[in-house]
Write a protein that holds these residues in place. Structure first.
Motif, PDB file in Angstrom:
ATOM      1  N   ILE A  66       0.851  -1.195   0.000  1.00  0.00           N
ATOM      2  CA  ILE A  66       0.000   0.000   0.000  1.00  0.00           C
ATOM      3  C   ILE A  66       0.883   1.240   0.000  1.00  0.00           C
ATOM      4  N   ASP A  67       0.584   2.180  -0.900  1.00  0.00           N
ATOM      5  CA  ASP A  67       1.374   3.410  -0.916  1.00  0.00           C
ATOM      6  C   ASP A  67       0.521   4.659  -0.724  1.00  0.00           C
ATOM      7  N   ARG A  68      -0.812   4.475  -0.577  1.00  0.00           N
ATOM      8  CA  ARG A  68      -1.709   5.607  -0.310  1.00  0.00           C
ATOM      9  C   ARG A  68      -2.757   5.184   0.717  1.00  0.00           C
ATOM     10  N   ILE A  69      -3.013   6.066   1.662  1.00  0.00           N
ATOM     11  CA  ILE A  69      -4.012   5.794   2.695  1.00  0.00           C
ATOM     12  C   ILE A  69      -4.916   7.008   2.835  1.00  0.00           C
ATOM     13  N   LEU A  70      -6.210   6.754   2.914  1.00  0.00           N
ATOM     14  CA  LEU A  70      -7.158   7.773   3.339  1.00  0.00           C
ATOM     15  C   LEU A  70      -7.547   7.384   4.756  1.00  0.00           C
ATOM     16  N   TYR A  71      -7.136   8.183   5.720  1.00  0.00           N
ATOM     17  CA  TYR A  71      -7.346   7.891   7.128  1.00  0.00           C
ATOM     18  C   TYR A  71      -8.469   8.782   7.634  1.00  0.00           C
ATOM     19  N   ILE A  72      -9.553   8.173   8.103  1.00  0.00           N
ATOM     20  CA  ILE A  72     -10.709   8.907   8.622  1.00  0.00           C
ATOM     21  C   ILE A  72     -10.762   8.624  10.115  1.00  0.00           C
ATOM     22  N   GLY A  73     -10.445   9.626  10.906  1.00  0.00           N
ATOM     23  CA  GLY A  73     -10.338   9.419  12.341  1.00  0.00           C
ATOM     24  C   GLY A  73     -11.393  10.159  13.126  1.00  0.00           C
ATOM     25  N   PRO A  74     -12.329   9.431  13.746  1.00  0.00           N
ATOM     26  CA  PRO A  74     -13.332  10.098  14.559  1.00  0.00           C
ATOM     27  C   PRO A  74     -12.753  10.749  15.810  1.00  0.00           C
ATOM     28  N   SER A  75     -11.578  10.319  16.220  1.00  0.00           N
ATOM     29  CA  SER A  75     -10.943  10.915  17.389  1.00  0.00           C
ATOM     30  C   SER A  75      -9.634  11.574  16.957  1.00  0.00           C
ATOM     31  N   PRO A  76      -9.524  12.899  17.091  1.00  0.00           N
ATOM     32  CA  PRO A  76      -8.267  13.555  16.721  1.00  0.00           C
ATOM     33  C   PRO A  76      -7.058  13.010  17.482  1.00  0.00           C
ATOM     34  N   GLU A  77      -7.257  12.612  18.740  1.00  0.00           N
ATOM     35  CA  GLU A  77      -6.140  12.082  19.522  1.00  0.00           C
ATOM     36  C   GLU A  77      -5.646  10.759  18.941  1.00  0.00           C
ATOM     37  N   SER A  78      -6.575   9.858  18.604  1.00  0.00           N
ATOM     38  CA  SER A  78      -6.200   8.571  18.010  1.00  0.00           C
ATOM     39  C   SER A  78      -5.537   8.772  16.660  1.00  0.00           C
ATOM     40  N   ALA A  79      -6.117   9.657  15.862  1.00  0.00           N
ATOM     41  CA  ALA A  79      -5.543   9.928  14.544  1.00  0.00           C
ATOM     42  C   ALA A  79      -4.132  10.482  14.671  1.00  0.00           C
ATOM     43  N   ALA A  80      -3.916  11.370  15.619  1.00  0.00           N
ATOM     44  CA  ALA A  80      -2.581  11.934  15.810  1.00  0.00           C
ATOM     45  C   ALA A  80      -1.562  10.848  16.140  1.00  0.00           C
ATOM     46  N   ARG A  81      -1.953   9.892  16.979  1.00  0.00           N
ATOM     47  CA  ARG A  81      -1.037   8.789  17.310  1.00  0.00           C
ATOM     48  C   ARG A  81      -0.722   7.933  16.085  1.00  0.00           C
ATOM     49  N   ASP A  82      -1.777   7.535  15.353  1.00  0.00           N
ATOM     50  CA  ASP A  82      -1.553   6.701  14.168  1.00  0.00           C
ATOM     51  C   ASP A  82      -0.769   7.446  13.091  1.00  0.00           C
ATOM     52  N   LEU A  83      -1.100   8.703  12.863  1.00  0.00           N
ATOM     53  CA  LEU A  83      -0.366   9.471  11.847  1.00  0.00           C
ATOM     54  C   LEU A  83       1.088   9.662  12.252  1.00  0.00           C
ATOM     55  N   GLY A  84       1.344   9.818  13.552  1.00  0.00           N
ATOM     56  CA  GLY A  84       2.721   9.906  14.042  1.00  0.00           C
ATOM     57  C   GLY A  84       3.477   8.613  13.802  1.00  0.00           C
ATOM     58  N   THR A  85       2.823   7.480  14.039  1.00  0.00           N
ATOM     59  CA  THR A  85       3.441   6.177  13.794  1.00  0.00           C
ATOM     60  C   THR A  85       3.747   6.005  12.308  1.00  0.00           C
ATOM     61  N   LEU A  86       2.797   6.374  11.459  1.00  0.00           N
ATOM     62  CA  LEU A  86       3.033   6.265  10.016  1.00  0.00           C
ATOM     63  C   LEU A  86       4.200   7.153   9.587  1.00  0.00           C
ATOM     64  N   ARG A  87       4.264   8.346  10.128  1.00  0.00           N
ATOM     65  CA  ARG A  87       5.359   9.263   9.788  1.00  0.00           C
ATOM     66  C   ARG A  87       6.711   8.667  10.189  1.00  0.00           C
ATOM     67  N   GLU A  88       6.766   8.061  11.350  1.00  0.00           N
ATOM     68  CA  GLU A  88       8.006   7.411  11.799  1.00  0.00           C
ATOM     69  C   GLU A  88       8.407   6.260  10.873  1.00  0.00           C
ATOM     70  N   ARG A  89       7.439   5.680  10.185  1.00  0.00           N
ATOM     71  CA  ARG A  89       7.695   4.555   9.299  1.00  0.00           C
ATOM     72  C   ARG A  89       7.870   4.986   7.836  1.00  0.00           C
ATOM     73  N   GLY A  90       8.050   6.270   7.592  1.00  0.00           N
ATOM     74  CA  GLY A  90       8.350   6.734   6.245  1.00  0.00           C
ATOM     75  C   GLY A  90       7.172   7.192   5.419  1.00  0.00           C
ATOM     76  N   TRP A  91       6.046   7.453   6.044  1.00  0.00           N
ATOM     77  CA  TRP A  91       4.876   7.960   5.326  1.00  0.00           C
ATOM     78  C   TRP A  91       4.848   9.478   5.433  1.00  0.00           C
TER      79      TRP A  91
END
Length: 120
Positions: A66-91
Motif C-alpha cells: 500500500i502506498d496511499r491511505i485515506l485515514y478517517i479518524g473520529p478521534s483527533p487524539e487517536s488519529a494523531a497517534r496513528d499518523l505519528g506512527t506512520l510518519r516514523e515509518r516513512g509515510w
C-alpha cells in the motif's frame, strides 16, 4: 460490524466496483491475515473507532504494498497517534482536514491523505 460491511458491499455493487474486499474482523487480525496471504493493494481507507490502530496493524500496510491511505479518524487524539506512527515509518501527510460530518453530534472527524515516501 456486519451491517456496515453489508452496506459497503451493496454500495460496491451499485457502483460497479469489483476490485474491493470487505472483511468482518478486527483491524490487526484482518491486516495480519492479508499480509500473511501475500495480498497486495495500491491504497487503503482506514476508519478506526476511537482507539488508534497502533504500531503492529500499521506495519502490515507497508507489507501489502500500500502506498496511499485515506485515514478517517473520529478521534483527533487517536488519529494523531496513528499518523505519528506512520510518519516514523516513512509515510508523508499530503493533506489534512477536519469536518463535522454528522450535524446531530458535535464531534469533529479528521481526514488525512497519507502516502508512502518512494525513497524508502
Amino acid at each position: 460490524n456486519r451491517h456496515s460491511i453489508e452496506a459497503a458491499e451493496l454500495n460496491a455493487v451499485e457502483n460497479d466496483a469489483d476490485n474491493v474486499e470487505f472483511m468482518p474482523s478486527g483491524w490487526e487480525k484482518a491486516l495480519r491475515q492479508l499480509a500473511l496471504n501475500d495480498r497486495q493493494f495500491d491504497a487503503a481507507t482506514i476508519n478506526p473507532s476511537r482507539s488508534p490502530l497502533g504500531e503492529r496493524p500499521l506495519t502490515y500496510l507497508g507489507e501489502m504494498g500500500i502506498d496511499r491511505i485515506l485515514y478517517i479518524g473520529p478521534s483527533p487524539e487517536s488519529a494523531a497517534r496513528d499518523l505519528g506512527t506512520l510518519r516514523e515509518r516513512g509515510w508523508t501527510l499530503d493533506r489534512l482536514a477536519a469536518a463535522n460530518v454528522d450535524p446531530a453530534h458535535y464531534r469533529t472527524t479528521l481526514v488525512a491523505r497519507v502516502r508512502r515516501d518512494q525513497s524508502e
